[in-house]
Design a protein around this motif. Structure first.
Motif, mmCIF file in Angstrom:
data_model
loop_
_atom_site.group_PDB
_atom_site.id
_atom_site.type_symbol
_atom_site.label_atom_id
_atom_site.label_comp_id
_atom_site.label_asym_id
_atom_site.label_seq_id
_atom_site.Cartn_x
_atom_site.Cartn_y
_atom_site.Cartn_z
ATOM 1 N N HIS A 158 0.876 -1.161 0.000
ATOM 2 C CA HIS A 158 0.000 0.000 0.000
ATOM 3 C C HIS A 158 0.920 1.220 0.000
ATOM 4 O O HIS A 158 2.138 1.095 0.136
ATOM 5 C CB HIS A 158 -0.889 0.029 1.238
ATOM 6 N N CYS A 193 -4.636 5.829 -0.391
ATOM 7 C CA CYS A 193 -3.685 4.778 -0.736
ATOM 8 C C CYS A 193 -3.302 4.997 -2.190
ATOM 9 O O CYS A 193 -4.158 5.141 -3.050
ATOM 10 C CB CYS A 193 -4.328 3.411 -0.550
ATOM 11 N N GLU A 195 -1.075 2.935 -3.962
ATOM 12 C CA GLU A 195 -0.460 1.758 -4.577
ATOM 13 C C GLU A 195 -1.626 0.817 -4.843
ATOM 14 O O GLU A 195 -2.317 0.436 -3.898
ATOM 15 C CB GLU A 195 0.541 1.125 -3.605
ATOM 16 N N TYR A 196 -1.838 0.468 -6.110
ATOM 17 C CA TYR A 196 -3.010 -0.345 -6.435
ATOM 18 C C TYR A 196 -2.954 -1.670 -5.669
ATOM 19 O O TYR A 196 -2.015 -2.442 -5.815
ATOM 20 C CB TYR A 196 -3.086 -0.606 -7.942
ATOM 21 N N CYS A 197 -3.979 -1.890 -4.815
ATOM 22 C CA CYS A 197 -3.908 -3.035 -3.901
ATOM 23 C C CYS A 197 -5.133 -3.932 -3.982
ATOM 24 O O CYS A 197 -5.368 -4.741 -3.105
ATOM 25 C CB CYS A 197 -3.700 -2.532 -2.468
ATOM 26 N N HIS A 201 -9.225 -0.628 -3.689
ATOM 27 C CA HIS A 201 -8.088 0.288 -3.524
ATOM 28 C C HIS A 201 -8.524 1.755 -3.465
ATOM 29 O O HIS A 201 -8.072 2.526 -2.619
ATOM 30 C CB HIS A 201 -7.100 0.063 -4.668
ATOM 31 N N MET A 204 -9.698 3.071 -0.178
ATOM 32 C CA MET A 204 -8.843 2.883 0.980
ATOM 33 C C MET A 204 -8.320 4.242 1.442
ATOM 34 O O MET A 204 -7.214 4.647 1.120
ATOM 35 C CB MET A 204 -7.691 1.941 0.628
HETATM 36 CU CU1 CUA Z 1 -4.102 -0.035 -0.316
HETATM 37 CU CU2 CUA Z 1 -4.318 0.743 -2.537
#
Ligand code: CUA
Length: 367
Positions: A158, A193, A195-197, A201, A204
């Motif tokens: 993340h 966030c 960072e693609y999670c 996402h 987030m």
């Molecule tokens: Cu955690 Cu995107």
């Protein structure tokens, strides 16, 4: 949810009081980051314009039909060659040392910083204070105080990004990363966030609430406002549904999410992907909150993080009370404020609560 609450914050990206669509500078280090950003932006713009102008000029001057003199040899020019080596090298060195200083300054917190642990997981943030207070998707911090964030991830990558503070740092599993900030003004700021999670996402997010020092001390003294307070069990469950990010995956209107909706499921038989089934009652629900991988409802993936250690038994009960309430099955005791006589006796479970409901003979018998 949080992200919609701060649309005004996001609008400043585009209407920008700092020009160039930058959000307001709300941390002590933001100014240095912006100056460097502006320096790089203006020097690159200047270079692009100069190079492109020279290119266009020569294309025009030496076009096929022009009578420009092409007969002479091009001779080397010492000062020209030195300048195109020296000027870019100098610029790059300036950017390097400037950027390195800014990076070190935002990475190494002052020794007196207040430390907060940050944990990222799919798809919410939890924060833990030195005195044990835990919050989800929201931190309250005192104004004018350096705050050091010690960050790690429970699952995937993340990234913790606060546009107004100009801080952005990756959050990694099995590793700790650090970032710090000091907010000179009170206000509420959005964490995203970056960072693609996974599927949720974009939801987030978290909020940083910067408050006065006395407000912060009150907040800490009352356990971070995370307690039941004067809320009924159902209302407490409803607030946890949002603050613990159940709402990221479970709807309460019957619509499908990453996980099953909470509407229309209480008391129903749930089919699991291993072929077994169970009635959705308090026991099954508690197991699913603490050990989500044990029973996976058919048609869904084993994606939910365990809430063990993040919810105490009162909070689990409150969530269950809220689920029952969505399905019209909360008991009067669950709907009553703490210490208050439960109202009315029309709910079906009234007879098995034994909590002093006037219409409940068992309740009377226990008093
Ligand atoms: Cu955690 Cu995107």
């Amino acid at each position: 949810m949080q992200i919609q609450d701060t649309v005004s914050t996001r609008q400043t990206f585009f209407t920008g009081e700092n020009g160039l669509w930058l959000p307001p500078q709300e941390s002590t280090t933001a100014g240095a980051i912006d100056s460097l950003f502006n320096f790089i932006l203006y020097t690159s713009t200047l270079l692009v314009v100069l190079v492109a102008a020279a290119m266009v000029y020569f294309v025009w001057k030496y076009r096929r039909k022009s009578h420009a003199d092409r007969a002479i040899d091009v001779k080397e020019s010492k000062w020209l060659e030195i300048s195109w080596i020296a000027i870019p090298t100098l610029l790059v060195l300036v950017v390097f040392f400037w950027g390195f200083t800014a990076y070190v300054n935002t990475s190494i917190a002052p020794a007196n910083a207040y430390e907060i642990n940050v944990k990222g997981q799919k798809w919410f943030w939890t924060f833990e204070y030195p005195n044990g207070i835990q919050t989800s998707n929201e931190i309250v911090v005192p104004v004018g105080t350096p705050i050091k964030l010690e960050m790690t991830s429970q699952d995937v990558l993340h990234s913790f990004y606060v546009p107004e503070f100009r801080i952005k740092h990756d959050v990694l599993p099995n590793r700790y990363t650090y970032v710090w900030f000091e907010a000179p003004e009170q206000g509420t700021y959005q964490v995203v966030c970056t960072e693609y999670c996974g599927t949720q996402h974009s939801n987030m997010g978290a909020l940083i609430k910067v408050v006065s020092y006395s407000e912060f001390e009150d907040w800490v003294a009352t356990g971070g406002g995370a307690g039941q307070g004067d809320k009924s069990l159902v209302e407490y469950g409803e607030s946890l549904y949002a603050s613990k990010s159940c709402n990221n995956c479970h709807s309460v209107d019957g619509s499908d999410g990453t996980g099953p909706s909470w509407l229309g499921t209480w008391g129903e038989t749930r089919q699991f992907d291993d072929g077994t089934s169970a009635v959705m009652d308090a026991e099954y629900t508690t197991e699913s909150i603490l050990y989500p991988g044990n029973k996976i409802v058919q048609g869904y993936l084993n994606q939910m993080p365990s809430y063990q250690g993040q919810l105490d038994s009162l909070q689990v009960n409150a969530l269950i009370a809220y689920m029952k309430d969505i399905n019209g099955q909360a008991t009067p005791a669950e709907l009553a404020a703490p210490g208050e006589e439960p109202a009315g006796g029309d709910a079906p479970e009234a007879t098995d609560t034994g909590t002093g409901d006037p219409s409940d003979p068992q309740g009377l018998a226990t008093e």
